[in-house]
Design a protein around this motif. Structure first.
Motif, PDB file in Angstrom:
ATOM      1  N   MET A 119       0.832  -1.198   0.000  1.00  0.00           N
ATOM      2  CA  MET A 119       0.000   0.000   0.000  1.00  0.00           C
ATOM      3  C   MET A 119       0.870   1.253   0.000  1.00  0.00           C
ATOM      4  SD  MET A 119      -2.958   1.547   0.075  1.00  0.00           S
ATOM      5  CE  MET A 119      -4.239   0.382   0.498  1.00  0.00           C
ATOM      6  N   LEU A 123      -0.450   6.403   0.094  1.00  0.00           N
ATOM      7  CA  LEU A 123      -1.871   6.066   0.156  1.00  0.00           C
ATOM      8  C   LEU A 123      -2.331   5.884   1.596  1.00  0.00           C
ATOM      9  CD1 LEU A 123      -2.433   3.642  -2.865  1.00  0.00           C
ATOM     10  CD2 LEU A 123      -3.008   6.055  -2.661  1.00  0.00           C
ATOM     11  N   THR A 241      -9.749   4.601  -1.505  1.00  0.00           N
ATOM     12  CA  THR A 241      -8.307   4.346  -1.511  1.00  0.00           C
ATOM     13  C   THR A 241      -8.008   2.940  -1.997  1.00  0.00           C
ATOM     14  OG1 THR A 241      -8.057   5.873   0.346  1.00  0.00           O
ATOM     15  CG2 THR A 241      -6.207   4.423  -0.124  1.00  0.00           C
ATOM     16  N   TRP A 245      -5.713   2.073  -5.134  1.00  0.00           N
ATOM     17  CA  TRP A 245      -4.591   1.133  -5.018  1.00  0.00           C
ATOM     18  C   TRP A 245      -4.716   0.027  -6.062  1.00  0.00           C
ATOM     19  CZ3 TRP A 245      -5.517  -4.042  -3.806  1.00  0.00           C
ATOM     20  CH2 TRP A 245      -4.365  -4.842  -3.718  1.00  0.00           C
ATOM     21  N   GLU A 249      -2.057  -1.123  -8.862  1.00  0.00           N
ATOM     22  CA  GLU A 249      -1.561  -2.486  -8.972  1.00  0.00           C
ATOM     23  C   GLU A 249      -1.747  -3.022 -10.387  1.00  0.00           C
ATOM     24  OE1 GLU A 249      -0.476  -5.325  -6.530  1.00  0.00           O
ATOM     25  OE2 GLU A 249       0.565  -3.437  -6.215  1.00  0.00           O
ATOM     26  N   ILE A 519       3.869   3.846  -7.296  1.00  0.00           N
ATOM     27  CA  ILE A 519       2.732   4.619  -6.810  1.00  0.00           C
ATOM     28  C   ILE A 519       3.182   6.009  -6.382  1.00  0.00           C
ATOM     29  CG2 ILE A 519       0.905   4.706  -5.072  1.00  0.00           C
ATOM     30  CD1 ILE A 519       0.848   1.701  -5.046  1.00  0.00           C
TER      31      ILE A 519
END
Length: 524
Positions: A119, A123, A241, A245, A249, A519
């Motif tokens: 994560m 985030l 969120t 995410w 991914e 990310i």
């Protein structure tokens, strides 16, 4: 190029969506009760029939019926059959769809988990409503864990790291920058509040493998992945969120494919306004970037929302396929939304779009999709086709049967808790206490001569590896982990080979930093 049928225009022309343009994203909008969910269900069925896997969030609990064939005995059957006859769908027949149920809480489907490391701090900071200073402390904690080979898998690992940071704030400040106990305490309080909502179930192993979202059945139909989100919607920030995410991914996992003949996956983001509520401008810009870039991975993202102005203009500009259900002009804001929605369509000289939006009936919409040359089609008032699957939820018994025959059955249902930051830090603290006692009893010089108690990550891995034959198939497979996709793969057996143990231990920090770099680059 294949197409899916959406409905029939006012002049009797078929309204279709080219599969090769579905990765140019889309919007399904309209007031409550105007037919958005039925439109989504019908589109998901059509994508599945064309061999395209689908992800949908079931925010009201009634999309699970997509897994079962409709029936003349069920509610609204007369309306469905009447609409099919009205549209000239002579081949209309009830049918089911291959479906997999997922649930962050593991109650109505397979658990969906990721690790704290995957994560990432950015985030998590948004999820926990942290300010910039607190986010900086969280960044330092992740960096320290990476530098020291500490796996951050679940909430307990992060809590242990926060406690360690509080107790060793001066040491961490000297190495990485200011770490105040006040900031650590604020993060701990937010984490406890977050955990009380049951969100801790989302973090752990086995972590979700994105490939399990991209499967077809033996008939070549794409699986429809249904996320139970009725309970999740009580924590809207977690919902938003999590989906952000998931998009990241998908972007990290899937290869570049450009514009394929049909999408690799179609992703329906229901209650899409939650993604942008209270989001800073910088985050909005990066969401727009994610949406734009993920197109080249063959992923189509359809935002589903009540009001089209809930989607920022920069993101809305990426949505080439549009289905606009009715809006009501009760307030000045409603009128503004209607004008904004009307202005997004390619002009139809025979249709007053702004007026039509307020007059649309349930199951009717304004439709414009991308043509072969990439230009939007002229907007048409359209009767939307009926789904072939059940409208409404499945029963508990039916859900259990679907879960039992799922291709992911048994893979994620049992949580695995392997050695990670919590255990390592606990052992380190225990060693420190015992050493202090020995120093007090025997003196510092005598204790210094003794061998250290904590072994390195390599030594611990080798120790575990002796429990299984080096030549076993499991050991050989595990030994290849370092050459595979760099992420913390779940440990599905009680022991691994020495090479597999080393690979498993090292994969966490390396993979965590790799994915967070991705990310982080998108989120900054």
């Amino acid at each position: 190029m294949g197409t899916i049928f959406l409905g029939l225009g006012a002049n009797g022309e078929q309204q279709t969506l080219d599969l090769g343009r579905a990765n140019r994203h889309g919007l399904i909008a309209g007031a409550t009760g105007t037919g958005k969910t039925v439109t989504l269900q019908g589109m998901a069925e059509s994508f599945s029939a064309q061999g395209v896997p689908v992800f949908v969030a079931d925010v009201k609990g009634d999309l699970s019926g997509i897994s079962m064939a409709g029936s003349p005995n069920f509610k609204h059957a007369d309306k469905l059959e009447g609409r099919a006859k009205e549209l000239g769908m002579d081949d209309y027949a009830y049918s089911d769809n291959p479906a997999v149920f997922w649930d962050l809480y593991g109650e109505q489907g397979h658990p969906v988990r990721t690790t704290i490391s995957e994560m990432g701090p950015l985030l998590l900071a948004r999820l926990l409503d942290l300010n910039e200073t607190q986010e900086g402390v969280l960044q330092i904690i992740f960096r320290y864990a990476d530098d020291n080979g500490l796996l951050l898998l679940n909430f307990e690992d992060l809590q242990s790291m926060l406690m360690y940071a509080s107790q060793n704030a001066s040491e961490l400040s000297g190495l990485y920058g200011n770490v105040s106990k006040q900031s650590v305490g604020a993060i701990q309080r937010q984490l406890l509040s977050f955990e009380s909502q049951g969100a801790d179930k989302f973090f752990g192993e086995p972590a979700l493998e994105i490939d399990d979202f991209i499967k077809t059945d033996e008939q070549g139909r794409g699986y429809i992945n249904v996320l139970a989100a009725d309970k999740l919607m009580r924590s809207p920030k977690l919902y938003a969120t999590f989906l952000l995410w998931l998009l990241a991914e998908l972007f990290e996992t899937l290869p570049e494919v450009g514009d394929p003949e049909k999408p690799k996956l179609v992703f329906f983001f229901d209650e899409a306004h939650l993604l942008f509520d209270d989001a800073p401008k910088a985050l909005e810009e990066k969401i727009e970037q994610v949406v734009r870039l993920i197109r080249s991975k063959g992923v189509g993202v359809f935002f589903v929302t009540q009001n089209p102005i809930d989607i920022p203009a920069e993101v809305a500009g990426q949505l080439g396929n549009r289905v606009q259900h009715a809006l009501r002009a009760f307030t000045p804001k409603d009128k503004k939304a209607i004008r904004a929605a009307a202005d997004t369509f390619r002009i139809n000289p025979d249709l007053d779009v702004e007026q039509a939006i307020t007059e649309l009936k349930v199951g009717e919409a304004l439709v414009s999709t991308l043509l072969d040359d990439g230009a939007p089609s002229i907007v048409q008032r359209t009767l939307i086709k009926p789904p072939r699957s059940r409208l409404g939820p499945v029963s508990a018994k039916e859900r259990a049967i679907i879960n039992s025959i799922s291709p992911a059955e048994g893979k994620y249902d049992e949580e695995v808790d392997r050695e990670s930051a919590e255990e390592v830090l606990l052992a380190k603290a225990t060693d420190a206490v015992e050493t202090a006692k020995e120093v007090e009893a025997n003196g510092k010089e005598e204790v210094a001569k003794q061998p250290r108690k904590s072994t390195s990550i390599w030594e611990k891995a080798l120790g575990r590896g002796t429990k299984v034959a080096i030549g076993s198939a499991a050991g050989m497979a595990a030994a290849k982990v370092l050459g595979q996709k760099s992420r913390a793969n779940p440990m599905r057996s009680g022991v691994t080979s020495a090479a597999g143990s080393i690979a498993t231990d090292l994969a966490g920090p390396v993979a965590g930093r790799f994915v967070r770099n991705l990310i982080g680059g998108l989120m900054r």
